[in-house]
Design a protein around this motif. Structure first.
Motif, PDB file in Angstrom:
ATOM      1  N   TYR A   1       0.833  -1.200   0.000  1.00  0.00           N
ATOM      2  CA  TYR A   1       0.000   0.000   0.000  1.00  0.00           C
ATOM      3  C   TYR A   1       0.872   1.256   0.000  1.00  0.00           C
ATOM      4  O   TYR A   1       0.565   2.235  -0.692  1.00  0.00           O
ATOM      5  N   ALA A   2       1.972   1.223   0.763  1.00  0.00           N
ATOM      6  CA  ALA A   2       2.898   2.357   0.745  1.00  0.00           C
ATOM      7  C   ALA A   2       3.440   2.574  -0.663  1.00  0.00           C
ATOM      8  O   ALA A   2       3.562   3.713  -1.127  1.00  0.00           O
ATOM      9  N   ALA A   3       3.759   1.475  -1.352  1.00  0.00           N
ATOM     10  CA  ALA A   3       4.243   1.591  -2.728  1.00  0.00           C
ATOM     11  C   ALA A   3       3.156   2.146  -3.641  1.00  0.00           C
ATOM     12  O   ALA A   3       3.418   2.973  -4.515  1.00  0.00           O
ATOM     13  N   ALA A   4       1.917   1.686  -3.442  1.00  0.00           N
ATOM     14  CA  ALA A   4       0.812   2.155  -4.279  1.00  0.00           C
ATOM     15  C   ALA A   4       0.572   3.647  -4.086  1.00  0.00           C
ATOM     16  O   ALA A   4       0.320   4.378  -5.045  1.00  0.00           O
ATOM     17  N   VAL A   5       0.641   4.127  -2.849  1.00  0.00           N
ATOM     18  CA  VAL A   5       0.481   5.558  -2.596  1.00  0.00           C
ATOM     19  C   VAL A   5       1.615   6.336  -3.251  1.00  0.00           C
ATOM     20  O   VAL A   5       1.404   7.402  -3.846  1.00  0.00           O
ATOM     21  N   ALA A   6       2.816   5.794  -3.179  1.00  0.00           N
ATOM     22  CA  ALA A   6       3.958   6.452  -3.830  1.00  0.00           C
ATOM     23  C   ALA A   6       3.758   6.552  -5.335  1.00  0.00           C
ATOM     24  O   ALA A   6       4.222   7.508  -5.966  1.00  0.00           O
TER      25      ALA A   6
ATOM     26  N   PRO B   1       4.285  15.041  -8.787  1.00  0.00           N
ATOM     27  CA  PRO B   1       3.520  16.248  -9.158  1.00  0.00           C
ATOM     28  C   PRO B   1       2.590  16.051 -10.349  1.00  0.00           C
ATOM     29  O   PRO B   1       1.492  16.624 -10.376  1.00  0.00           O
ATOM     30  N   ASP B   2       2.990  15.268 -11.359  1.00  0.00           N
ATOM     31  CA  ASP B   2       2.122  15.063 -12.516  1.00  0.00           C
ATOM     32  C   ASP B   2       0.820  14.385 -12.121  1.00  0.00           C
ATOM     33  O   ASP B   2      -0.261  14.755 -12.601  1.00  0.00           O
ATOM     34  N   ALA B   3       0.911  13.369 -11.249  1.00  0.00           N
ATOM     35  CA  ALA B   3      -0.303  12.690 -10.792  1.00  0.00           C
ATOM     36  C   ALA B   3      -1.131  13.598  -9.901  1.00  0.00           C
ATOM     37  O   ALA B   3      -2.373  13.627  -9.989  1.00  0.00           O
ATOM     38  N   GLN B   4      -0.471  14.356  -9.047  1.00  0.00           N
ATOM     39  CA  GLN B   4      -1.193  15.214  -8.108  1.00  0.00           C
ATOM     40  C   GLN B   4      -1.923  16.356  -8.798  1.00  0.00           C
ATOM     41  O   GLN B   4      -2.862  16.924  -8.234  1.00  0.00           O
ATOM     42  N   ARG B   5      -1.532  16.686 -10.009  1.00  0.00           N
ATOM     43  CA  ARG B   5      -2.290  17.674 -10.778  1.00  0.00           C
ATOM     44  C   ARG B   5      -3.747  17.245 -10.894  1.00  0.00           C
ATOM     45  O   ARG B   5      -4.659  18.078 -10.885  1.00  0.00           O
ATOM     46  N   TRP B   6      -3.976  15.928 -11.022  1.00  0.00           N
ATOM     47  CA  TRP B   6      -5.331  15.422 -11.192  1.00  0.00           C
ATOM     48  C   TRP B   6      -5.923  14.864  -9.895  1.00  0.00           C
ATOM     49  O   TRP B   6      -7.139  14.921  -9.678  1.00  0.00           O
ATOM     50  N   LEU B   7      -5.069  14.308  -9.009  1.00  0.00           N
ATOM     51  CA  LEU B   7      -5.575  13.630  -7.820  1.00  0.00           C
ATOM     52  C   LEU B   7      -5.867  14.598  -6.681  1.00  0.00           C
ATOM     53  O   LEU B   7      -6.828  14.403  -5.932  1.00  0.00           O
ATOM     54  N   GLY B   8      -5.031  15.594  -6.497  1.00  0.00           N
ATOM     55  CA  GLY B   8      -5.291  16.626  -5.504  1.00  0.00           C
ATOM     56  C   GLY B   8      -5.398  16.132  -4.075  1.00  0.00           C
ATOM     57  O   GLY B   8      -6.317  16.506  -3.343  1.00  0.00           O
ATOM     58  N   TRP B   9      -4.444  15.312  -3.633  1.00  0.00           N
ATOM     59  CA  TRP B   9      -4.473  14.814  -2.256  1.00  0.00           C
ATOM     60  C   TRP B   9      -4.070  15.894  -1.268  1.00  0.00           C
ATOM     61  O   TRP B   9      -3.436  16.891  -1.619  1.00  0.00           O
ATOM     62  N   LEU B  10      -4.404  15.656  -0.003  1.00  0.00           N
ATOM     63  CA  LEU B  10      -3.886  16.489   1.074  1.00  0.00           C
ATOM     64  C   LEU B  10      -2.373  16.263   1.203  1.00  0.00           C
ATOM     65  O   LEU B  10      -1.867  15.178   0.912  1.00  0.00           O
ATOM     66  N   ASP B  11      -1.669  17.274   1.670  1.00  0.00           N
ATOM     67  CA  ASP B  11      -0.215  17.180   1.755  1.00  0.00           C
ATOM     68  C   ASP B  11       0.244  15.986   2.587  1.00  0.00           C
ATOM     69  O   ASP B  11       1.235  15.324   2.247  1.00  0.00           O
ATOM     70  N   GLU B  12      -0.466  15.698   3.674  1.00  0.00           N
ATOM     71  CA  GLU B  12      -0.038  14.608   4.546  1.00  0.00           C
ATOM     72  C   GLU B  12      -0.234  13.227   3.913  1.00  0.00           C
ATOM     73  O   GLU B  12       0.274  12.228   4.430  1.00  0.00           O
TER      74      GLU B  12
ATOM     75  N   GLU C   1     -18.340   4.051  -7.058  1.00  0.00           N
ATOM     76  CA  GLU C   1     -17.482   4.626  -8.077  1.00  0.00           C
ATOM     77  C   GLU C   1     -16.167   3.848  -8.106  1.00  0.00           C
ATOM     78  O   GLU C   1     -15.743   3.297  -7.095  1.00  0.00           O
ATOM     79  N   THR C   2     -15.539   3.815  -9.273  1.00  0.00           N
ATOM     80  CA  THR C   2     -14.202   3.251  -9.381  1.00  0.00           C
ATOM     81  C   THR C   2     -13.237   4.343  -9.792  1.00  0.00           C
ATOM     82  O   THR C   2     -13.611   5.330 -10.438  1.00  0.00           O
ATOM     83  N   GLY C   3     -12.004   4.188  -9.380  1.00  0.00           N
ATOM     84  CA  GLY C   3     -10.963   5.152  -9.720  1.00  0.00           C
ATOM     85  C   GLY C   3      -9.604   4.530  -9.476  1.00  0.00           C
ATOM     86  O   GLY C   3      -9.496   3.469  -8.849  1.00  0.00           O
ATOM     87  N   GLY C   4      -8.570   5.164  -9.966  1.00  0.00           N
ATOM     88  CA  GLY C   4      -7.237   4.625  -9.757  1.00  0.00           C
ATOM     89  C   GLY C   4      -6.178   5.474 -10.411  1.00  0.00           C
ATOM     90  O   GLY C   4      -6.471   6.507 -11.032  1.00  0.00           O
ATOM     91  N   TYR C   5      -4.943   5.035 -10.296  1.00  0.00           N
ATOM     92  CA  TYR C   5      -3.803   5.757 -10.861  1.00  0.00           C
ATOM     93  C   TYR C   5      -2.641   4.792 -11.020  1.00  0.00           C
ATOM     94  O   TYR C   5      -2.631   3.688 -10.439  1.00  0.00           O
ATOM     95  N   LEU C   6      -1.655   5.218 -11.811  1.00  0.00           N
ATOM     96  CA  LEU C   6      -0.504   4.387 -12.136  1.00  0.00           C
ATOM     97  C   LEU C   6       0.793   5.093 -11.765  1.00  0.00           C
ATOM     98  O   LEU C   6       0.857   6.325 -11.730  1.00  0.00           O
ATOM     99  N   ALA C   7       1.839   4.301 -11.536  1.00  0.00           N
ATOM    100  CA  ALA C   7       3.173   4.836 -11.330  1.00  0.00           C
ATOM    101  C   ALA C   7       3.663   5.484 -12.621  1.00  0.00           C
ATOM    102  O   ALA C   7       3.218   5.126 -13.723  1.00  0.00           O
TER     103      ALA C   7
END
Length: 227
Positions: free
Chosen positions: A40-45, A50-61, A118-124
């Motif tokens: 899970y730590a790897a998946a969050v990484a 920054p490119d992913a966060q442009r769309w995901l918009g997570w909290l800093d923590e 809903e389904t969603g996801g992202y890739l490394a």
């Protein structure tokens, strides 16, 4: 370093079927499985750049910063202790590239803002632009229809995120009407495209159900058998 002791082959790598402790199935050379803590730590990484966060918009923590991001991405699948999702309304699966033995991303089926699935996801970064998005969202559809017993599932994409929209359509979701905007975790409000997939049938597997499905079941039982 922090993850070095977890980069050996682990016994959980062999888990390929669903059971009460988690889900597991394969799609096109990728294993989608309830993650260990280090997976899970790897998946969050995978989604913390920054490119992913442009769309995901997570909290800093929630974002894994360097140098831990690079360490987490080196985690060998199957290592680490068992993990319990902090969000009972989401079923999260890590995407594991079986040929490279690497964590490649994450897909989920979760309760949307209206309470529907809903389904969603992202890739490394290394897996973007290679057609793997179709595999990722195909797994999300399978998780919904064949494992959680959900017949209809939708997905959202920010207007302008053409890659995500193409991946959703390639997986078989179709554009539908929906709310004109949605709010990202960091508070940013964005315009949205919406997609939907309806299965011919839906069934639940031996894996754990989603929290909102449990709540729906408990509510139905309460109405059928009032105290």
């Amino acid at each position: 370093m922090f993850f070095d002791r977890f980069t050996r082959r682990g016994r959980l790598m062999a888990k390929r079927t669903c059971d009460p402790s988690g889900h597991a199935f394969e799609v096109a050379g990728f294993l989608f499985r309830t993650p260990t803590a280090w997976e899970y730590a790897a998946a969050v990484a995978c989604g913390s750049d920054p490119d992913a966060q442009r769309w995901l918009g997570w909290l800093d923590e929630s974002i894994v910063a360097e140098p831990l991001r690079a360490e987490a991405l080196r985690v060998v699948p199957g290592t680490g202790p068992e993990w319990a999702s902090p969000d009972p309304l989401s079923v999260d699966l890590v995407a594991i590239d079986l040929s490279a033995r690497r964590c490649a991303g994450l897909v989920s089926v979760h309760s949307g803002e209206d309470g529907g699935p809903e389904t969603g996801g992202y890739l490394a970064p290394d897996y973007r632009g290679r057609g793997v998005g179709r595999v990722l969202f195909t797994a999300g559809i399978r998780l919904a229809h064949e494992h959680l017993g959900v017949r209809r599932v939708r997905a959202g994409a920010e207007i302008g995120n053409v890659a995500s929209g193409r991946s959703l359509e390639a997986a078989g979701l179709i554009r539908v009407a929906g709310p004109p905007s949605y709010r990202l975790p960091n508070g940013r409000v964005t315009e949205a495209w919406w997609y939907e997939h309806t299965g011919r049938t839906a069934r639940a597997c031996a894996g754990p159900p989603a929290g909102w499905l449990r709540a729906r079941h408990d509510s139905a039982e309460a109405e059928a058998f009032p105290a």
